[in-house]
Design a protein around this motif. Sequence first.
Motif: not given
Length: 349
Positions: A255-266
């Motif tokens: 789980i990421y703090g923002t969508d941009h962080m999550a996209i970078a995670g993916i």
Amino acid sequence: MTTRGRRDGRVTIAEVAALAGVSPGAVSMVFNGTGRISEATKARVREAARTLNWRPNAAATALRTSRTRTIGLVLSSSGPLPEIGAGNVEFISGIESILSPRRYGLLLNFQLAHQDETEFYRTLTEQQRMDGVILTNSVIEDTRFALLRELGLPAVLVGTPWREGEVDFIDADPPGAGIPEAVEHLVALGHRRIAYLSGPERFVLPRIRRQAFTETLTAHGIEPRAILELPYSPQAAAEATRALVKEDDRPTAFIYGTDHMAIAGIRTLQSMGMSVPRDASVIGHEGLSIGEWIDPQLTTVQRYGWQRGRAAAAKLLEVLGEEIGEDVPLERPALLIRASTGPAPAEDA
């Protein structure tokens, strides 16, 4: 506003408001002669001020009675250059949707991470260039509230303040809404090793969300696999994701703090030969439209940035004594399930 009184020789407007049973904004309106305040409330506020030996700074009061019909907004950037992300675009659009029809302007100021935004408030107040300010990024031990009271500048915070009674604010109810739903969703899919890559330690909202994350997992008898406090940046998220994946008991869900962080995670997971969601599930936080256009589509906590902007602007105008004349709702954040989450890997379920 300058005050005299009990604590370190100073009584705050928040203390006057608490004793009178009103908001700090209402106290400002009573002494500024603005807004629609009942005579009974005015009397109660003045009596509280007398009891606490508090009085507003005369210069600040005079300043506030001369309207500029301009609202200030400070946005901070973690990088070396100012940037307006998609979330801020929605937020600003919401603010403008309330201000523009009422002939108010928005004065936008960017502060880089190393800059002190207090100078912005002092300068523009001295120059009589704004009637009030919308604050973002609630931080622990926030010094802005005391400064704005000293300047006599009405303010509304987007988020929950560290201590109640310091400033008018708008936020979801409860502030951590969306995180418990995200955890429940992952647990129902069989995940037990769940990592949370959240925002900076000094911010109030990430702390509230981390608590919600831990409490929800604990209710299921599960220990968090990792809880990391990171800058709100894709680079920080990518580096942290890469490090976690290299560990023996790597998380099966992030789980990421923002969508941009999550996209970078993916993107990081895929670059390491992993499939999302087959090998790891990912959830973002913000609900940006870009989440629909990545592969896989991003599961996220929808925060309704446009609504937050509208609610903040409406609250501030009400503090200034304006009649809004319409309902301005603020919906509870909700989990938007898409393709980036799936069952835990069979060997881990």
